[in-house]
Design a protein around this motif. Sequence first.
Motif, PDB file in Angstrom:
ATOM      1  N   LYS A  70       0.824  -1.186   0.091  1.00 38.33           N
ATOM      2  CA  LYS A  70       0.020  -0.153   0.280  1.00 38.33           C
ATOM      3  C   LYS A  70       0.919   1.186   0.052  1.00 38.33           C
ATOM      4  CE  LYS A  70      -3.975  -2.240   0.617  1.00 38.33           C
ATOM      5  NZ  LYS A  70      -4.383  -2.963  -0.549  1.00 38.33           N
ATOM      6  N   VAL A  96       2.531   7.548  -0.562  1.00 38.30           N
ATOM      7  CA  VAL A  96       2.845   8.441  -1.709  1.00 38.30           C
ATOM      8  C   VAL A  96       2.867   7.858  -2.958  1.00 38.30           C
ATOM      9  CG1 VAL A  96       3.952  10.354  -2.520  1.00 38.30           C
ATOM     10  CG2 VAL A  96       3.784  10.284   0.108  1.00 38.30           C
ATOM     11  N   VAL A  97       2.284   8.534  -4.118  1.00 33.76           N
ATOM     12  CA  VAL A  97       2.624   7.851  -5.426  1.00 33.76           C
ATOM     13  C   VAL A  97       3.009   9.293  -6.382  1.00 33.76           C
ATOM     14  CG1 VAL A  97       1.321   5.994  -5.587  1.00 33.76           C
ATOM     15  CG2 VAL A  97       0.172   8.129  -6.013  1.00 33.76           C
ATOM     16  N   CYS A  98       3.970   9.052  -7.535  1.00 31.97           N
ATOM     17  CA  CYS A  98       4.172  10.068  -8.215  1.00 31.97           C
ATOM     18  C   CYS A  98       4.783   9.320  -9.535  1.00 31.97           C
ATOM     19  CB  CYS A  98       5.496  11.023  -7.612  1.00 31.97           C
ATOM     20  SG  CYS A  98       6.728  10.162  -7.302  1.00 31.97           S
ATOM     21  N   GLU A 155       2.834   9.729 -14.187  1.00 29.56           N
ATOM     22  CA  GLU A 155       2.032  10.697 -13.596  1.00 29.56           C
ATOM     23  C   GLU A 155       0.344  10.433 -13.671  1.00 29.56           C
ATOM     24  OE1 GLU A 155       3.240  14.629 -14.347  1.00 29.56           O
ATOM     25  OE2 GLU A 155       2.866  14.209 -16.626  1.00 29.56           O
ATOM     26  N   ALA A 211      -0.015   7.243 -11.645  1.00 30.36           N
ATOM     27  CA  ALA A 211      -0.152   7.778 -10.365  1.00 30.36           C
ATOM     28  C   ALA A 211      -1.730   8.350  -9.897  1.00 30.36           C
ATOM     29  CB  ALA A 211       0.957   8.674 -10.026  1.00 30.36           C
ATOM     30  N   ALA A 212      -2.122   9.093 -10.834  1.00 28.86           N
ATOM     31  CA  ALA A 212      -3.450   9.850 -10.496  1.00 28.86           C
ATOM     32  C   ALA A 212      -4.540   8.907 -10.639  1.00 28.86           C
ATOM     33  CB  ALA A 212      -3.627  10.898 -11.716  1.00 28.86           C
ATOM     34  N   ILE A 265      -4.258   5.376  -9.595  1.00 31.77           N
ATOM     35  CA  ILE A 265      -4.165   4.504  -8.674  1.00 31.77           C
ATOM     36  C   ILE A 265      -4.415   5.423  -7.447  1.00 31.77           C
ATOM     37  CG2 ILE A 265      -2.675   2.906  -9.505  1.00 31.77           C
ATOM     38  CD1 ILE A 265      -0.297   3.858  -8.089  1.00 31.77           C
ATOM     39  N   SER A 266      -4.371   6.542  -7.501  1.00 24.66           N
ATOM     40  CA  SER A 266      -4.688   7.550  -6.074  1.00 24.66           C
ATOM     41  C   SER A 266      -5.834   7.833  -5.940  1.00 24.66           C
ATOM     42  CB  SER A 266      -3.808   8.612  -6.045  1.00 24.66           C
ATOM     43  OG  SER A 266      -4.148   9.642  -6.973  1.00 24.66           O
TER      44      SER A 266
END
Length: 186
Positions: A79, A82-84, A90, A93-94, A96-97
């Motif tokens: 888990k 933070v994702v980036c 990107e 990341a957007a 999966i967040s």
Amino acid sequence: SQYQRMGEDLFNGNRLFRETMIQCAEIAEPRLGFNFLAYLYPKDTEHGLDSFDRPTVVQPSLFAIEYAMAKLLFSFGVKPVVVCGHSAGEIVAATISGILSLEDAVSFIAVRARASEECLTEGRMLAVAASVEVVRNLIEKKQDNDNLWIALVNSATDCVVAGAPDAVEAFTVELTTMEIGFKRLS
């Protein structure tokens, strides 16, 4: 960073990874007009290596692999805090967040890839393994430098050069002579 058949062992050996890749391909197909998996994992010579350089193949492939890998890691209990990401990363990341739906993200990637590919008819691009200062100096020294420019700075030691096909090709000769690494992006 990308190559044909990347992730193929996971695609063939892991159901979740494969299903996620297929889901991404099915969302992208109406927007691209083809299934990018036929180029990523070709079963015939019609979908050869030359086709894999196309943005409409590479960009959705990268997105799908990154997204499928994230889903696989989540299934193992990983888990992120933070994702980036960068470029397609990107968008992953957007997604999966929870900022973007998978449908919206894949649609965006497909439209962006088509726009990138349509722009390629006029020019060429190179990823250059050198600082922006080094590349800028090389471009400024060229007599005909109106047809060549720095399009993107990825990091302190990596940038993208774009320009007219003949100017970019001449620049590759200079980079080779100076033993500066590069990769054709288009």
